[in-house]
Design a protein around this motif. Structure first.
Motif, PDB file in Angstrom:
ATOM      1  N   PRO A  39       0.819  -1.216   0.000  1.00  0.00           N
ATOM      2  CA  PRO A  39       0.000   0.000   0.000  1.00  0.00           C
ATOM      3  C   PRO A  39       0.848   1.259   0.000  1.00  0.00           C
ATOM      4  O   PRO A  39       2.017   1.255   0.364  1.00  0.00           O
ATOM      5  N   GLY A  40       0.212   2.345  -0.419  1.00  0.00           N
ATOM      6  CA  GLY A  40       0.869   3.652  -0.425  1.00  0.00           C
ATOM      7  C   GLY A  40       0.443   4.464  -1.624  1.00  0.00           C
ATOM      8  O   GLY A  40      -0.093   5.558  -1.481  1.00  0.00           O
ATOM      9  N   HIS A  41       0.674   3.944  -2.829  1.00  0.00           N
ATOM     10  CA  HIS A  41       0.152   4.609  -4.028  1.00  0.00           C
ATOM     11  C   HIS A  41      -1.367   4.588  -3.987  1.00  0.00           C
ATOM     12  O   HIS A  41      -2.034   5.548  -4.391  1.00  0.00           O
ATOM     13  N   SER A  42      -1.902   3.484  -3.525  1.00  0.00           N
ATOM     14  CA  SER A  42      -3.319   3.340  -3.183  1.00  0.00           C
ATOM     15  C   SER A  42      -3.385   2.332  -2.043  1.00  0.00           C
ATOM     16  O   SER A  42      -2.422   1.575  -1.827  1.00  0.00           O
ATOM     17  N   PRO A  43      -4.494   2.265  -1.317  1.00  0.00           N
ATOM     18  CA  PRO A  43      -4.549   1.346  -0.171  1.00  0.00           C
ATOM     19  C   PRO A  43      -4.402  -0.121  -0.553  1.00  0.00           C
ATOM     20  O   PRO A  43      -3.887  -0.920   0.227  1.00  0.00           O
ATOM     21  N   GLY A  44      -4.864  -0.478  -1.750  1.00  0.00           N
ATOM     22  CA  GLY A  44      -4.830  -1.866  -2.175  1.00  0.00           C
ATOM     23  C   GLY A  44      -3.767  -2.189  -3.189  1.00  0.00           C
ATOM     24  O   GLY A  44      -3.847  -3.224  -3.866  1.00  0.00           O
ATOM     25  N   SER A  45      -2.771  -1.350  -3.308  1.00  0.00           N
ATOM     26  CA  SER A  45      -1.697  -1.629  -4.269  1.00  0.00           C
ATOM     27  C   SER A  45      -0.976  -2.919  -3.905  1.00  0.00           C
ATOM     28  O   SER A  45      -0.677  -3.182  -2.732  1.00  0.00           O
ATOM     29  N   VAL A  46      -0.664  -3.709  -4.929  1.00  0.00           N
ATOM     30  CA  VAL A  46       0.114  -4.936  -4.754  1.00  0.00           C
ATOM     31  C   VAL A  46       1.168  -5.016  -5.845  1.00  0.00           C
ATOM     32  O   VAL A  46       1.082  -4.342  -6.875  1.00  0.00           O
ATOM     33  N   CYS A  47       2.161  -5.867  -5.602  1.00  0.00           N
ATOM     34  CA  CYS A  47       3.129  -6.249  -6.619  1.00  0.00           C
ATOM     35  C   CYS A  47       3.055  -7.765  -6.777  1.00  0.00           C
ATOM     36  O   CYS A  47       2.552  -8.469  -5.897  1.00  0.00           O
ATOM     37  N   PHE A  48       3.559  -8.258  -7.884  1.00  0.00           N
ATOM     38  CA  PHE A  48       3.591  -9.696  -8.148  1.00  0.00           C
ATOM     39  C   PHE A  48       5.041 -10.105  -8.369  1.00  0.00           C
ATOM     40  O   PHE A  48       5.686  -9.642  -9.309  1.00  0.00           O
ATOM     41  N   HIS A  49       5.539 -10.988  -7.480  1.00  0.00           N
ATOM     42  CA  HIS A  49       6.950 -11.375  -7.512  1.00  0.00           C
ATOM     43  C   HIS A  49       7.095 -12.790  -8.044  1.00  0.00           C
ATOM     44  O   HIS A  49       6.423 -13.717  -7.572  1.00  0.00           O
ATOM     45  N   SER A  50       7.975 -12.968  -9.022  1.00  0.00           N
ATOM     46  CA  SER A  50       8.304 -14.294  -9.528  1.00  0.00           C
ATOM     47  C   SER A  50       9.796 -14.544  -9.344  1.00  0.00           C
ATOM     48  O   SER A  50      10.613 -14.076 -10.152  1.00  0.00           O
TER      49      SER A  50
END
Length: 219
Positions: free
Chosen positions: A136-147
Motif C-alpha cells: 500500500p501507499g500509491h493506493s490502499p490496495g496496491s500490490v506487486c507480483f513477484h516471480s
C-alpha cells in the motif's frame, strides 16, 4: 507492438510487454498516460497484468491462449477502465485487492471484481509462481507480483526507475509507500528486475541505495 521482456531459464515461460495509451483521472484532473501491460505465459496459457486502455492490443498479445487470470496491481482508472471489456474479449477472471474497491466502484459501480487478492497468494503456471506482495501507499490496495523463478517483480505504480509512485492524490500516502518498498521490495534479490506500470524497467539493486534521497525530497 509486443516485446519479450524476460524468459524463464528453460525458455518455456516468457514475459511480454505492450504499451497502451489513454488517460488517468482522479481528484478532478485528467492526464495522458502510457501504461505497461504484461503478459506472463507459455504457448498455451497466460496471466495478464494490468490490461490498460486497449482490449484489442491485449488480445493480440494473448494470441488465443487460455487466460488463467487478469491480475490488477491497483484500482486507478487507467489500469481498470478497460478491464471488463478486455475480460469479455480474452476470457479470464479479474483479481483486485479489496482495499481498492472504492476506486473500482467509481469506474464500475454496477459490478465487482471476480476475486479479491490476498497477501502471499500465489498464481502458478508451468513451474512459475507469481506471489502477491501487499504494497500500500500509491493506493490502499496496491500490490506487486513477484516471480523468483523469472527474477522479476511486477511493481505496478509502487516503484519506478527513480523512486516511488505518486502519492499526492486521494487515498495515497508517502510514508506508507516508502515503508512498503523498504519492507516488501528492497528485501528481494538485488538483481530482481522491476517491471513497472509505466515507463522503463529497473532493478532492486539500482533503487535500493536511494531511499534517503526519496525521503529528503518527500516523494
Amino acid at each position: 507492438m509486443t516485446e519479450i521482456a524476460k524468459e524463464s531459464a528453460d525458455g518455456r515461460v516468457r514475459v511480454q510487454n505492450c504499451v497502451t495509451s489513454g488517460t488517468f483521472s482522479l481528484d478532478g484532473g485528467t492526464w495522458d498516460v502510457d501504461n505497461n501491460v504484461w503478459v506472463v505465459g507459455n504457448d498455451d496459457e497466460c496471466f495478464v497484468i494490468d490490461p490498460a486502455h486497449s482490449p484489442a492490443v491485449v488480445a493480440e498479445a494473448v494470441g488465443g491462449r487460455t487466460v488463467k487470470g487478469i491480475l490488477l496491481t491497483h484500482g486507478h482508472d487507467d489500469h481498470i477502465r478497460a478491464v471488463q471489456d478486455t475480460a469479455a474479449l480474452i476470457g479470464g477472471q479479474i483479481h483486485l485487492h479489496p482495499a481498492d474497491r472504492m476506486l473500482w466502484d467509481s469506474v464500475h459501480p454496477d459490478t465487482a471484481p471476480d476475486h479479491e487478492l490476498t497477501d502471499g497468494e500465489v498464481f502458478e503456471l508451468d513451474g512459475i509462481g507469481l506471489t502477491v506482495l501487499s504494497t500500500p501507499g500509491h493506493s490502499p490496495g496496491s500490490v506487486c507480483f513477484h516471480s523468483p523463478e523469472l527474477g522479476v517483480v511486477f511493481s505496478g505504480d509502487t516503484l519506478f526507475q527513480g523512486g516511488p509512485g505518486a502519492t499526492g492524490r486521494s487515498y495515497s500516502d508517502f510514508p506508507t509507500i516508502v515503508e512498503s518498498i523498504r519492507e516488501r521490495l528492497l528485501v528481494l534479490a538485488p538483481e530482481t528486475v522491476v517491471l513497472t506500470g509505466h515507463g522503463d524497467s529497473t532493478t532492486i539493486g539500482s533503487e535500493a541505495g536511494h531511499v534517503q534521497e526519496w525521503l529528503d525530497r518527500g516523494h
